[in-house]
Design an enzyme around this catalytic site. Structure first.
Site, PDB file in Angstrom:
ATOM      1  N   ASP A  26       0.823  -1.206   0.000  1.00  0.00           N
ATOM      2  CA  ASP A  26       0.000   0.000   0.000  1.00  0.00           C
ATOM      3  C   ASP A  26       0.861   1.263   0.000  1.00  0.00           C
ATOM      4  O   ASP A  26       2.058   1.227   0.296  1.00  0.00           O
ATOM      5  CB  ASP A  26      -0.898   0.046   1.243  1.00  0.00           C
ATOM      6  CG  ASP A  26      -1.858  -1.115   1.321  1.00  0.00           C
ATOM      7  OD1 ASP A  26      -2.127  -1.733   0.274  1.00  0.00           O
ATOM      8  OD2 ASP A  26      -2.335  -1.398   2.440  1.00  0.00           O
ATOM      9  N   TYR A  68       5.659  -9.742   7.699  1.00  0.00           N
ATOM     10  CA  TYR A  68       5.522  -8.294   7.881  1.00  0.00           C
ATOM     11  C   TYR A  68       5.768  -7.934   9.334  1.00  0.00           C
ATOM     12  O   TYR A  68       5.426  -8.704  10.247  1.00  0.00           O
ATOM     13  CB  TYR A  68       4.115  -7.836   7.511  1.00  0.00           C
ATOM     14  CG  TYR A  68       3.822  -7.743   6.034  1.00  0.00           C
ATOM     15  CD1 TYR A  68       4.095  -6.569   5.327  1.00  0.00           C
ATOM     16  CD2 TYR A  68       3.260  -8.814   5.346  1.00  0.00           C
ATOM     17  CE1 TYR A  68       3.818  -6.469   3.970  1.00  0.00           C
ATOM     18  CE2 TYR A  68       2.983  -8.723   3.989  1.00  0.00           C
ATOM     19  CZ  TYR A  68       3.260  -7.550   3.314  1.00  0.00           C
ATOM     20  OH  TYR A  68       2.991  -7.464   1.970  1.00  0.00           O
TER      21      TYR A  68
END
Length: 245
Positions: A52, A110
């Protein structure tokens, strides 16, 4: 024609995410442009993880096809000479022509980082989310366990997602603290749009005492985005590891 795989690290602060968009600069767009300048070929890279806007990566994967005579071993240095300081190639190698980074078994890790102190630290502002609120680490760790396994993560997915299925497998979620940083580490085979940031936002709600740890079960069962916590800001999220299985 050969297919080349790049490992790409970037600071996503100044970019509108990975994927090419008409309304702003993206990581993919910069790579395509620099590859064209270097190879004098129209190149469209294929990215493994379409991060993103504002999200960072140590090791995203991109592949492209080329007829260049430049040795693959020299491509990383040649590209890095053209790329901006906030995007750099970590490695380049030739792969099989059939290799596609989004169609093979892989594991992504992540990390979401929270700078948790009375006052912001300027040098941390680009790579952590600041919060002065005290967090109950034990409650966050208890809540994280409920997320491990194969579940329908519709509640942890942006409502605008076009995913055909919202079922995903999460192999591990850990919450730890190092100095003034709280680190939420999520390992999985694949993620939905905004999924890790919504997980982080929900675990922060648990840590602040706004949700009990066991509410994660209810949120999963609801299959409704409004049941989960807020989407945590992008700056705290980094893709730290990418493995092919």
């Amino acid at each position: 024609m050969k297919r080349v795989m790049l490992t790409v690290a970037y600071d996503g602060t100044n970019y509108c995410g990975w994927q090419v968009q008409p309304n702003g600069e993206t990581i993919e767009g910069v790579l395509n442009r620099c590859l064209f300048e270097l190879l004098e070929e129209e190149i469209e890279v294929i990215g493994a993880s379409r991060t993103d806007s504002g999200v960072h990566a140590l090791c995203n994967i991109a592949v492209f096809d080329t007829d260049t005579s430049i040795p693959v071993a020299k491509l990383a240095n040649a590209l890095n000479a053209r790329l901006p300081d906030d995007i750099k190639i970590q490695s380049a190698k030739e792969v099989d022509a059939s290799f596609h980074p989004r169609r093979c078994e892989s594991r992504k890790t992540y990390e979401y980082r929270i700078y948790n102190a009375p006052f912001p630290m300027p040098t941390e502002r680009l790579y952590t989310h600041f919060s002065y609120t005290p967090f109950d680490l034990v409650q966050m760790q208890e809540a994280a366990v409920y997320l491990i396994g194969t579940h329908d993560f519709k509640s942890f997915c942006n409502a605008d997602s076009q995913a055909e299925s919202t079922v995903r497998q999460i192999e591990n979620v850990e919450v730890s603290k190092r100095g003034d940083q709280i680190i939420i580490r999520v390992v999985g085979r694949g993620f939905l749009y905004n999924m890790v940031r919504i997980i982080a936002g929900t675990l922060m709600e648990v840590g602040r005492g706004h949700l009990p740890a066991q509410d994660i079960e209810r949120i999963l069962e609801a299959k409704d985005r409004s049941a989960a916590g807020p989407t945590a800001p992008a700056c705290g999220l980094t893709l730290v590891k990418y493995e092919f299985l």
